[in-house]
Structures are given as structure tokens and as C-alpha cells.
Design an enzyme around this catalytic site. Structure first.
Site, PDB file in Angstrom:
ATOM      1  N   LYS A  45     -38.641  -4.301 -35.067  1.00 36.13           N
ATOM      2  CA  LYS A  45     -38.663  -3.802 -36.456  1.00 36.13           C
ATOM      3  C   LYS A  45     -37.638  -2.700 -36.658  1.00 36.13           C
ATOM      4  CE  LYS A  45     -42.963  -2.430 -36.677  1.00 36.13           C
ATOM      5  NZ  LYS A  45     -43.496  -2.801 -35.358  1.00 36.13           N
ATOM      6  N   ARG A 124     -50.453   0.174 -41.024  1.00 36.42           N
ATOM      7  CA  ARG A 124     -50.821  -0.527 -39.795  1.00 36.42           C
ATOM      8  C   ARG A 124     -52.226  -1.093 -39.893  1.00 36.42           C
ATOM      9  NH1 ARG A 124     -47.236   2.192 -36.346  1.00 36.42           N
ATOM     10  NH2 ARG A 124     -47.045   1.514 -34.207  1.00 36.42           N
ATOM     11  N   ARG A 163     -36.800  -0.989 -23.764  1.00 35.00           N
ATOM     12  CA  ARG A 163     -36.298  -0.268 -24.947  1.00 35.00           C
ATOM     13  C   ARG A 163     -35.931   1.177 -24.604  1.00 35.00           C
ATOM     14  NH1 ARG A 163     -39.691  -0.492 -30.407  1.00 35.00           N
ATOM     15  NH2 ARG A 163     -41.275   0.647 -29.249  1.00 35.00           N
ATOM     16  N   ARG A 196     -39.369   5.923 -24.607  1.00 35.15           N
ATOM     17  CA  ARG A 196     -40.481   6.556 -25.316  1.00 35.15           C
ATOM     18  C   ARG A 196     -41.712   6.553 -24.412  1.00 35.15           C
ATOM     19  NH1 ARG A 196     -40.646   3.431 -30.982  1.00 35.15           N
ATOM     20  NH2 ARG A 196     -42.809   3.425 -30.354  1.00 35.15           N
ATOM     21  N   ARG A 207     -51.665  -0.268 -26.807  1.00 35.17           N
ATOM     22  CA  ARG A 207     -51.085  -0.494 -28.136  1.00 35.17           C
ATOM     23  C   ARG A 207     -51.278  -1.937 -28.576  1.00 35.17           C
ATOM     24  NH1 ARG A 207     -45.103   1.358 -27.600  1.00 35.17           N
ATOM     25  NH2 ARG A 207     -44.945   1.179 -29.837  1.00 35.17           N
TER      26      ARG A 207
HETATM   27  P1  AMP Z   1     -44.292   3.325 -33.695  1.00 37.91           P
HETATM   28  O1  AMP Z   1     -42.995   4.034 -33.469  1.00 37.91           O
HETATM   29  O2  AMP Z   1     -44.418   2.792 -35.094  1.00 37.91           O
HETATM   30  O3  AMP Z   1     -44.584   2.290 -32.655  1.00 37.91           O
HETATM   31  O4  AMP Z   1     -45.441   4.447 -33.572  1.00 37.91           O
HETATM   32  C1  AMP Z   1     -45.654   5.162 -32.388  1.00 37.91           C
HETATM   33  C2  AMP Z   1     -47.088   5.674 -32.355  1.00 37.91           C
HETATM   34  O5  AMP Z   1     -47.314   6.562 -33.467  1.00 37.91           O
HETATM   35  C3  AMP Z   1     -48.159   4.602 -32.470  1.00 37.91           C
HETATM   36  O6  AMP Z   1     -48.456   3.996 -31.230  1.00 37.91           O
HETATM   37  C4  AMP Z   1     -49.324   5.401 -33.022  1.00 37.91           C
HETATM   38  O7  AMP Z   1     -49.914   6.206 -32.023  1.00 37.91           O
HETATM   39  C5  AMP Z   1     -48.620   6.358 -33.991  1.00 37.91           C
HETATM   40  N1  AMP Z   1     -48.519   5.757 -35.353  1.00 37.91           N
HETATM   41  C6  AMP Z   1     -47.350   5.551 -36.045  1.00 37.91           C
HETATM   42  N2  AMP Z   1     -47.596   5.042 -37.249  1.00 37.91           N
HETATM   43  C7  AMP Z   1     -48.942   4.886 -37.343  1.00 37.91           C
HETATM   44  C8  AMP Z   1     -49.825   4.386 -38.331  1.00 37.91           C
HETATM   45  N3  AMP Z   1     -49.352   3.906 -39.497  1.00 37.91           N
HETATM   46  N4  AMP Z   1     -51.155   4.387 -38.088  1.00 37.91           N
HETATM   47  C9  AMP Z   1     -51.647   4.860 -36.917  1.00 37.91           C
HETATM   48  N5  AMP Z   1     -50.883   5.329 -35.933  1.00 37.91           N
HETATM   49  C10 AMP Z   1     -49.523   5.362 -36.128  1.00 37.91           C
END
Ligand code: AMP
Length: 254
Positions: A45, A124, A163, A196, A207
Site C-alpha cells: 500500500k 482498519r 521491507r 520497522r 498483525r
Molecule cells: P501501518 O504502518 O499502517 O502498518 O501501522 C503500523 C502500526 O500502527 C499498526 O500495526 C498498528 O499498531 C498501528 N496503527 C496504524 N494505523 C492504525 C489504525 N487505523 N488502527 C489501529 N492501529 C493502527
């Protein structure tokens, strides 16, 4: 093809909060695109968001980037809600809906920006999608589409573990499929490329479980509103991007 992170907007209002201003004024006079990008962790994404950002001028708004920025910059100044959010992120858990929604509400100005937006990582859950709908209504704007990127589980694991992200400009690379010219160094800004914390093995499994529980209702939410577009995320970033452009009715440059 566009280079990773070639857009120049620093997204300060989004990453640091509503008291901050972005370095660059949004492009005016173009068609405004407001899109939600959906899909499992590692599906690409972020990469597609960068390509779309270069093509459409819409700003890449990632909630995960907000949490990572807060973690790296202001842990001592972070609000209790932000501290909880960061702890959830590091442990590979979802941040509570209310915390994420409040964070997006604070940044509602970014959603009505004349440059448009590409929301990545939010919503999400179906509850977050309902809240986003209300926030957008309150700002007088509507979504053009929700793009759902699909890929088999094994391929997702491989993508996530390889990544790497630039610690400075947030450009995304992959050790095998989208490597930087010099290992560990960002092509765009020269920053260090890092893995990360939530891309490490233990966090990946958690996740995936959290993802599977919440995605189906979210897809139903957007399907019912006739906004859902399913895109296969197999192949190279450019191949996926061509599918995105076809789905959105954008011109294909050869
Ligand atoms: P991402 O970069 O979108 O994969 O987000 C990294 C982490 O941030 C996720 O694994 C969650 O812990 C948290 N996170 C980001 N966006 C959300 C969301 N919309 N709802 C809940 N947790 C989030």
C-alpha cells in the site's frame, strides 16, 4: 517510473499535528482525488501510495507514520493516548479505535485539503470506517474509492520481512524487489534504511491475526457503498500501479 518518496510535501500537519504547516502548498486546479487504500500489512500500500501521490498530487496520509513519527521525536512530550498507541504499535497490536479516530479528527483539515488525500492504514475496522464517514461529512467532502490490494499469505510474509524504510523521508524499499542503489542508504535523501520494529517475525504474526479479524467487515462496509475496488497486488509495483490506473480510469503512459 517515479522514484520512491519523490513527492516533496513534508506532511507536517499530518505527521506532527494540527499546529504545524506543510512545507508545500497543495496543487490546485487539478481533479481532487480522495482515496482509501486497504490491504494486509506488506501488500505494498505504501509503495502504491507513493506512486499515486506522484501521479495525482494527493497527499499520502498514513496513521502508522504518525505513530512512528511520535515515537521517534516526542516520546517524553507524547500524550497518554499517544504513549498507549505507540506501545500497541511496537507490540504488533492494533491501536484502540477511539485513539486513532481522535487523532484523525484532530487532523480533519488534512482531509478537506484541496490537494486531496490517500489514506493508508486508516480505516482498519468497520467502526473506524463509520467514524471516517462522519468526519468526511463534517468536512463536506466524499471518497472517490476504497482500493483493496490482495495477495496470498506466503507472499505477504516475504514482502514484510524484506521491507526497509528510510528513517528520514519514509520512502519504502525492499531488499530483493525494490533495493536502494547503496545497501542501507536512501536513494532520495541519503537517510539510513531501517527495518520497522513491527516488521520483525514476532510482530508480523500478531498483525496478521489482527488483520484477518477486522478486514472482512471493512470490505463489506465499502462494498455496500459501491466504493470498493479489488486490485491484485501480485507482480512488480509498476504492474500493480497499471491495474490501479485502469480501475480509476486514469491514462496509462507507455
Ligand atoms: P501501518 O504502518 O499502517 O502498518 O501501522 C503500523 C502500526 O500502527 C499498526 O500495526 C498498528 O499498531 C498501528 N496503527 C496504524 N494505523 C492504525 C489504525 N487505523 N488502527 C489501529 N492501529 C493502527
Amino acid at each position: 517510473m517515479s522514484t520512491p518518496g519523490s513527492y516533496s510535501n513534508d506532511r507536517a500537519a499530518w505527521l506532527k499535528g494540527p499546529g504545524h504547516r506543510c512545507s508545500e502548498a497543495p496543487a490546485r486546479g487539478k481533479r481532487v482525488w480522495r482515496l482509501v487504500l486497504l490491504g494486509p500489512p506488506g501488500v505494498g500500500k505504501g509503495t502504491q501510495a507513493q506512486l499515486l501521490c506522484d501521479e495525482l498530487g494527493s497527499c499520502h496520509l498514513s496513521t502508522g507514520d504518525v505513530f512512528r513519527a511520535a515515537r521517534s521525536m516526542e516520546m517524553d512530550k507524547a500524550s497518554p493516548a499517544m504513549v498507549t498507541a505507540i506501545e500497541c504499535m511496537v507490540g504488533g497490536k492494533l491501536v484502540p479505535d477511539l485513539t486513532v479516530v481522535n487523532l484523525v479528527k484532530e487532523r480533519a483539515k488534512c482531509l478537506r485539503c484541496v490537494g486531496g488525500f490517500l489514506l493508508d492504514g486508516f480505516p482498519r475496522t468497520a467502526a473506524q470506517a463509520g467514524s471516517l464517514e462522519e468526519i468526511l461529512q463534517s468536512q463536506g467532502v466524499t471518497l472517490n474509492a476504497a482500493l483493496y490490494f490482495e495477495l496470498p499469505l506466503e507472499q505477504l510474509r516475504t514482502r514484510l520481512s524484506g521491507r526497509r524504510t528510510c528513517g528520514r523521508c519514509k520512502a519504502v524499499y525492499h531488499v530483493a524487489n525494490r533495493a536502494s542503489a547503496v545497501a542501507g542508504v536512501c536513494d532520495t535523501c541519503g537517510g539510513d534504511l531501517v527495518q520497522r520494529e513491527d516488521d520483525r517475525e514476532e510482530a508480523i504474526e500478531k498483525r496478521m491475526v489482527a488483520y484477518n479479524l477486522t478486514m472482512e467487515p471493512l470490505l463489506t462496509f465499502y462494498a455496500e457503498r459501491k466504493l470498493l475496488m479489488r486490485i491484485s497486488a501480485a507482480g512488480s509495483p509498476d504492474q500493480v500501479f497499471t491495474r490501479v490506473k485502469v480501475a480509476l480510469g486514469l491514462p496509462i503512459h507507455e
